[in-house]
Design a protein around this motif. Sequence first.
Motif, PDB file in Angstrom:
ATOM      1  N   GLN A  55       0.187  -1.257   0.316  1.00 27.62           N
ATOM      2  CA  GLN A  55      -0.192   0.076  -0.166  1.00 27.62           C
ATOM      3  C   GLN A  55       1.074   0.997  -0.147  1.00 27.62           C
ATOM      4  N   ARG A  56       2.097   1.899   0.769  1.00 27.84           N
ATOM      5  CA  ARG A  56       2.958   2.626   0.906  1.00 27.84           C
ATOM      6  C   ARG A  56       4.413   2.161   0.098  1.00 27.84           C
ATOM      7  N   PRO A  57       4.561   1.573  -0.444  1.00 31.26           N
ATOM      8  CA  PRO A  57       6.190   1.257  -0.920  1.00 31.26           C
ATOM      9  C   PRO A  57       7.143   2.500  -0.891  1.00 31.26           C
ATOM     10  N   HIS A  58       6.538   3.083  -1.326  1.00 26.70           N
ATOM     11  CA  HIS A  58       8.257   4.288  -1.360  1.00 26.70           C
ATOM     12  C   HIS A  58       7.896   5.029   0.512  1.00 26.70           C
ATOM     13  N   LEU A  59       7.108   4.811   1.696  1.00 27.62           N
ATOM     14  CA  LEU A  59       7.788   4.880   2.819  1.00 27.62           C
ATOM     15  C   LEU A  59       8.903   4.469   3.031  1.00 27.62           C
ATOM     16  N   TRP A  60       9.203   3.257   2.707  1.00 27.85           N
ATOM     17  CA  TRP A  60      10.225   2.505   3.736  1.00 27.85           C
ATOM     18  C   TRP A  60      11.104   2.560   2.498  1.00 27.85           C
ATOM     19  N   ALA A  61      12.477   1.589   3.211  1.00 30.43           N
ATOM     20  CA  ALA A  61      13.815   1.143   2.853  1.00 30.43           C
ATOM     21  C   ALA A  61      14.010  -0.486   2.805  1.00 30.43           C
ATOM     22  N   ALA A  62      13.199  -0.890   3.631  1.00 28.61           N
ATOM     23  CA  ALA A  62      12.942  -2.641   4.093  1.00 28.61           C
ATOM     24  C   ALA A  62      11.238  -2.815   4.539  1.00 28.61           C
ATOM     25  N   VAL A  63      11.067  -3.732   4.162  1.00 26.93           N
ATOM     26  CA  VAL A  63      10.291  -4.498   5.001  1.00 26.93           C
ATOM     27  C   VAL A  63      10.285  -6.009   5.085  1.00 26.93           C
ATOM     28  N   ILE A  64       9.731  -6.753   6.083  1.00 22.10           N
ATOM     29  CA  ILE A  64      10.422  -7.606   6.682  1.00 22.10           C
ATOM     30  C   ILE A  64       8.674  -8.567   7.401  1.00 22.10           C
ATOM     31  N   PRO A  65       8.052  -8.927   6.434  1.00 24.37           N
ATOM     32  CA  PRO A  65       6.581  -9.432   7.475  1.00 24.37           C
ATOM     33  C   PRO A  65       7.735 -11.270   7.723  1.00 24.37           C
ATOM     34  N   ARG A  66       7.294 -11.497   8.943  1.00 24.89           N
ATOM     35  CA  ARG A  66       7.185 -12.573   9.326  1.00 24.89           C
ATOM     36  C   ARG A  66       6.871 -13.755   9.993  1.00 24.89           C
TER      37      ARG A  66
END
Length: 691
Positions: free
Chosen positions: A551-562
């Motif tokens: 939904q907000r791909p440009h808000l983050w440098a890294a995303v870690i779903p666990r």
Amino acid sequence: MTVRIPSTRTSDDIETLAQVQFADPYQWLEVDTEEVRQWQDQQAEVAAAYVRDWPHFDHLRASVARLFTSRIASVPRAAGGLWFRSHTAEGSSQAQVIVADEPFGSGRVLFDPRDENPDEPPFLSWISPSPDARTLAVGVCDDGSERNTIRLIDVASGTLLPSPPSQALMDNWTGGAHWLPDSSGFFFTGVDGTSTEWTQSVWLHRRQTPSTTVVDAPWQSRDSYRTVVVSRDGRHLIAVERLVDPVPIAVAPLGDGPGAVEWIPFINEVNGTVVGHLIGDEWIAVTDIGAPRGRVVSVRLDSPTPNDPSSWKELVPESDAVIRTVTPVGDALYLSEFVDTYARVRIVDATGAPQGYVPLPGRGALAELPFLLMTVLPEAVGDDFLFGFSTLTQSAGVYRHVPGTASLETLREPSITLVDAVIEDGWATSQDGTRIPFHIVRRRDLLLNRPRPALIHAYGGFNAPWVPHFSGPLAAFVEAGGVLVHGHLRGGGELGREWWEGGRLENKQNCYADLYAIAHDLISTGVTSPGLLAVTGSSNGGLLAGVAATQRPHLWAAVIPRVPLLDIIGACHDGYGRMAVGMDFGDPDDPDEVRRMAQFSPYHLVEDGVDYPAVFIDAGDTDPRCPVWHSRKFAARLQAATRGQAPILLRIWRNVGHGWATDREIAITENAEWLAFTMKTLGMTPRAERP
């Protein structure tokens, strides 16, 4: 390092739910075939190589190992004048059971999982001593899935007893074995034989026969957690149902013989939580009916109208504090509360009259299991109040409070303290004006005079409070110079019933809006920037991370779903997934609801040609809650869709489940890998390795 992602074929499959159709090009990854296993292992090799290419990986893993703590503090259990506790010996990856004369006395080893398999010791899921302390029941899991089987141990000799129940327990969420007062048998919640279905029954195991029979209580739903417990005085059985908002649906007098149980319907027609303990002939409980932040009530067993809240006697009215649980201790009632998300323990007498507060050792959290059904277990009852407690900068200690005293006895000191770390409380404003609390943890010498690497860790679901507890491996991020942000999102239980309702079902998007509000607050105040910001979470928090990435791909440098749920539509085709979706996300039989849920189903939100952030998906192949195919499908779809250069990596672990039964050494490496990915992406260097 150049990342070469394995190619992934697509199919023309269509997913249909409530007559709504969705393209499902990676549906073939749902099935555990040789092709899928090879693809999965290739993905894992790429992910592992990428994080180990970071020159600081070994140093980080050592830090994670030093800071690693168990998920929930182990509080000793008393029975028959003895104390039983789990303990992980130096150099061991799994816990033993110790029996001693004192809560943390030296004692002797009563059960060691290494005796069952020295090379790969199974996981100790739970322990339950009989009231006479002659028999110990334990749950043992050998594949990381949480699914465990029962061992019975003679306490005097330490030998295994014959003929334990053959049924397996899905997990430890219903507390294992609940013994009859005369120690002749116990109740447990399990599944029959080798069935892979999650639907559970309550069983009564009699030791003398031995025999195991189903308890035929008037259960309201096939798809619900349930348990049978014995009242404090041993005179009654209570059938309790529903995981996140439990109610005592029926009671029965406990006779002397093994005859049929005569159940009497009790509180079974209410929409709300009525969770507590039976004391004498009264159900003393916390309810959110008529009190979103909780009140304490008494409901008599002989009440002609137990389902009429107006007939209940109010002992403690609603206040600004959120009352979470009530625990009888001697003649007093101990109320676990949240005040601006932090723990408080209030003491009242049997009439609700104030008796003071427990002097907690800081601002933090009690070591409580997350779901309310877990709190009805009578083992929490005793003459003293024993509890674990931790803060965002200090691991859990174990403490004892004696009613009527002003002091607190430390039974076990916290083993880990983040030296020179500070905690700062903040409030963000969500899109609808709701104030969202969060906490920042950082080193004191890390000034927020310019944007810093930051990691938001949150959950936001299923009425489970995301309490400000010690984060274990995540403390390594703080030590390395990162800003750890502990977020409280609607959908959780920290601020009462309205907080949960405000982030579930038709309001679920509020949970994600709250996350974005925290992120924007951190950016606007200069704490961090989008190029230095990461987000992670587990289970429902893994879904949160997946939604954030799409939904907000440009808000983050890294995303870690666990251990994430990432395909909400596909989840509705298995029993457990359908139950979880219906509880917190929407109605899988309503086409309009299905379309709404697709708006926050990460697998369905992925769009071709988007510059997605760096993503590291971490999962286990024996996960019974968020099956590993969620991670496979989302990774494949995201890898094919992204137009950017940021890596999209998938790391699936063999014989690892949802995290509740993972081998300690594996868990250390697992956490080191995703943290290394995060820190590598954010350009961090561990503190001790800086020039």
